[in-house]
Design a protein around this motif. Structure first.
Motif, short mmCIF file in Angstrom:
data_model
loop_
_atom_site.label_atom_id
_atom_site.label_comp_id
_atom_site.label_asym_id
_atom_site.label_seq_id
_atom_site.Cartn_x
_atom_site.Cartn_y
_atom_site.Cartn_z
N ARG A 282 -0.59 -41.33 1.79
CA ARG A 282 0.21 -40.36 1.06
C ARG A 282 1.28 -41.02 0.21
O ARG A 282 1.70 -40.45 -0.80
N ASP A 283 1.74 -42.18 0.63
CA ASP A 283 2.77 -42.87 -0.13
C ASP A 283 2.70 -44.37 0.13
O ASP A 283 1.91 -44.82 0.98
N ARG B 172 1.67 -44.50 -13.94
CA ARG B 172 1.60 -43.58 -12.82
C ARG B 172 1.59 -44.34 -11.50
O ARG B 172 1.00 -45.42 -11.41
N LYS C 255 7.52 -44.48 -2.35
CA LYS C 255 7.11 -43.62 -3.46
C LYS C 255 5.82 -42.90 -3.10
O LYS C 255 4.91 -43.49 -2.52
N GLY C 256 5.75 -41.63 -3.52
CA GLY C 256 4.55 -40.85 -3.28
C GLY C 256 4.86 -39.37 -3.25
O GLY C 256 5.99 -38.96 -2.94
N GLY C 257 3.88 -38.56 -3.60
CA GLY C 257 4.07 -37.12 -3.59
C GLY C 257 5.14 -36.65 -4.54
O GLY C 257 5.79 -35.61 -4.31
N GLY C 258 5.34 -37.41 -5.63
CA GLY C 258 6.36 -37.02 -6.61
C GLY C 258 7.78 -37.32 -6.17
O GLY C 258 8.74 -36.92 -6.84
N LYS D 187 -5.81 -46.04 -1.11
CA LYS D 187 -6.67 -44.88 -0.95
C LYS D 187 -6.57 -44.31 0.46
O LYS D 187 -6.68 -45.03 1.45
N GLU E 242 0.37 -43.01 -8.60
CA GLU E 242 -0.74 -42.61 -7.73
C GLU E 242 -1.83 -43.67 -7.61
O GLU E 242 -2.32 -43.93 -6.49
N PRO E 243 -2.25 -44.34 -8.71
CA PRO E 243 -3.28 -45.38 -8.56
C PRO E 243 -2.82 -46.59 -7.75
O PRO E 243 -3.66 -47.37 -7.29
N ILE F 191 -1.02 -46.41 -4.94
CA ILE F 191 -1.01 -46.07 -3.52
C ILE F 191 -2.39 -46.31 -2.92
O ILE F 191 -3.41 -45.91 -3.50
#
Length: 358
Positions: free
Chosen positions: A66-67, A56, A87-90, A63, A58-59, A61
């Motif tokens: 957003r990306d 994934r 990359k970020g937010g799908g 803290k 998300e980890p 990015i």
């Protein structure tokens, strides 16, 4: 070929950092959890669109952000090439020389990369998925058309499995089995060809890493030897209708690694496993150069771990002989004897802050 600049934005501890590596050995030092591995992770994201530490994004990015974004410049065939990925937010946006790319595989073509990290022993002892990925890295560069067969195979596999679950008739299965057999057997031939190439490079390099003499690879194709895949799929229909999925084919392939009579997954120490993985991955780098005439970028995270001084020296000598750009991390620079490298840069990482020591 290699990176000449790397810019990292909002990736784990790095809010905004720039690295300007040399063409030879780039040594990154710092305490545990300082961000050394995250620096290598940034290169991996740029080259492949994903992390080598997690499935994934998300980890990865930072803290509160957003990306993430990683950009780089590299030398390729005597010219400068710019790469970038956000990359970020799908969502993923990747560019080469300012132009959007259709697939992240285009990044991998521009920036071929091998990484050896503390979990790399899973190549030997992990799931067959790890070993199929190992094969497919080499095939991606040696036989690009075979990857087209693999894509066709995977699409047909999804359709056949769906047909099995829905209880569709044999006529419906015939269509997908014909494509599975054609694409699957082409992929199998490509894997066998690549393993033959790879093993020759293993033999060339094995004496350079003590303890690896006699490392061997046994390929298991994913269905019975001497049996036509399409015929096997047809005869397996009754059982596979009950199971709801396809039991045989190159998606079930595996590779068993041995050193003499010892299975490396079971009978080797962690140090022996790390040494064997280094040999296998670096043989891939040598095979890549032999096929393409290009050099790959090699990253070794925590090289000193589980290797004594003589083995560390042997790995560094082998890396130098491959004539490629190298990134190595260590807690202490004194653990790495880099005196033989004419092209050398050192960097220090502390809490996400990168400092050039040159």
């Amino acid at each position: 070929m290699g990176l000449t600049r790397l810019d990292i934005f909002n990736l784990r501890p790095f809010e905004k950092s720039r690295l300007e590596p040399c063409a030879g050995l780039n040594l990154v030092v710092g305490e545990n959890a300082s961000g050394k591995t995250s620096l290598l992770e940034a290169v991996h994201v740029l080259a492949t669109g994903r992390s080598f530490r997690t499935q994934r994004i998300e980890p990865v990015i930072r803290k509160g952000a957003r990306d993430l974004m990683v950009t780089g410049r590299l030398r390729l065939d005597g010219r400068q090439v710019s790469l970038g990925i956000r990359k970020g937010g799908g969502k993923t946006l990747a560019r080469i020389n300012g132009k959007s790319v259709r697939s992240q595989s285009e990044l991998a073509q521009a920036l071929p990369l091998q990484v050896i990290h503390p979990d790399s022993h899973e190549l030997l002892s992990g799931s067959p998925t790890e070993r199929r990925g190992f094969l497919d890295w080499g095939i991606f560069y040696q036989s690009p058309e075979a990857m087209g067969h693999w894509q066709n195979y995977r699409r047909a596999l999804i359709q056949r499995n769906e047909a099995l679950r829905r209880g569709l008739n044999d006529k419906a299965l015939d269509v997908w089995e014909a494509l599975l057999a054609q694409s699957g057997e082409a992929m199998d031939r490509a894997r066998l060809s690549y393993l033959d190439t790879l093993l020759r490079h293993v033999r060339d390099l094995e004496a350079l890493l003590p303890g690896n003499e006699g490392v061997d690879l046994v390929y298991r194709r994913g269905w019975r030897e001497g049996v036509d895949l399409r015929t096997l799929l047809q005869t397996a229909r009754p059982r596979e209708r009950e199971m709801g999925y396809t039991l045989s084919g190159p998606h079930r392939a595996d590779v068993v690694f041995r050193c003499g009579d010892v299975l490396l997954a079971e009978g080797a120490s962690r140090g022996q496993q790390k040494s064997a993985v280094l040999l296998l991955r670096l043989a891939q780098v040598a095979a890549f150069r032999g096929v393409t005439g290009r050099s790959a970028v090699v990253m070794v995270d925590d090289l000193p771990s589980e290797l004594d001084e003589s083995h560390r020296a042997a790995v560094l000598a082998l890396l130098q002989g491959l004539d490629c750009q190298v990134f190595v991390t260590a807690i202490d620079a004194r653990q790495i004897d880099a005196r033989a490298w004419s092209s050398l840069r050192m960097f220090h990482v502390e809490q996400g802050r990168l400092r050039d020591l040159n």
